[in-house]
Design a protein around this motif. Structure first.
Motif: not given
Length: 225
Positions: A68-78, A81-94
């Motif tokens: 989460i912190l890396t996506l905020q700091r280095e990619h400036y994601l809101p 969007v971070i929640a969508e990335v995490l949802a994919d990770v939790d679901a086993g998707r890339d």
């Protein structure tokens, strides 16, 4: 949260908020108790709770926070969007990380393993007492789990101790390193940079290298007298 649960069962132990801050603030200087609670309120992370209601964080929670912190700091994601990335990770998707190549995305998502004290002892041969002395001197994080790079640091401390240079003797070095970190931060601010931005991180590393070169020269000349 299935990935968190699976990793927690194999984790190195549960940490309090204070221990999480001790472990991660070196990488993420803006991390605070209020920020941790805010991320929890937003549903991005769900720490375990004791019967008394205290938050406890597993190794899986630490990896999730780093992401989460890396996506905020280095990619400036809101956060959306971070929640969508995490949802994919939790679901086993890339997940697709906006602005990151597939190679960089794999690097960002790769877990950075933490070590329990017993495992750190086994890998280095250090005693629990020696590790405690290193923690007391501020040379290792004050936690029950440690970043993987602590293996090399602890091995160096053990070799120094064999030569009579114990963690207690290195307190002044740790204070000097903290002053150097403050000096680097001030230099970056004076140039209009931020230490937590991509350019700031690169600038910090450059200044660290320059300071190490100067310090090494001073040491060599001193020893040559």
């Amino acid at each position: 949260m299935a990935a968190q649960t699976a990793l927690a069962q194999n984790g190195a132990g549960l940490l309090s908020i204070g221990q999480v801050l001790e472990l991660l603030q070196g990488e993420y200087s803006d991390l605070s108790p209020s920020k941790l609670r805010f991320l929890e309120e937003q549903g991005l992370i769900t720490p375990e709770r004791t019967k008394s209601g205290y938050r406890k964080f597993s190794q899986a929670h630490i990896e999730r926070l780093r992401l989460i912190l890396t996506l905020q700091r280095e990619h400036y994601l809101p956060l959306r969007v971070i929640a969508e990335v995490l949802a994919d990770v939790d679901a086993g998707r890339d997940p697709v990380i906006p602005g990151a190549s597939s190679r960089n995305a794999s690097s960002i998502l790769a877990p950075r393993r933490l070590l329990g004290r017993e495992e750190l002892q086994r890998l280095t041969g250090a005693t629990s007492r020696f590790i405690g002395e290193a923690i007391a001197a501020g040379l290792l994080p004050a936690a029950e789990v440690f970043p993987h790079e602590c293996i090399a640091e602890l091995n160096a401390l053990l070799r120094l101790a064999e030569q009579g240079v114990t963690p207690r003797h290195l307190r002044a070095m740790r204070v000097a390193a903290e002053r150097d970190a403050d000096l680097i931060g001030q230099a970056l601010e004076a140039r209009g940079g931020r230490s937590d931005s991509p350019h700031g991180v690169e600038g910090s590393l450059e200044l660290v290298g320059l300071l190490e070169t100067v310090r090494g020269g001073v040491l060599r000349r001193r020893l040559g007298r």
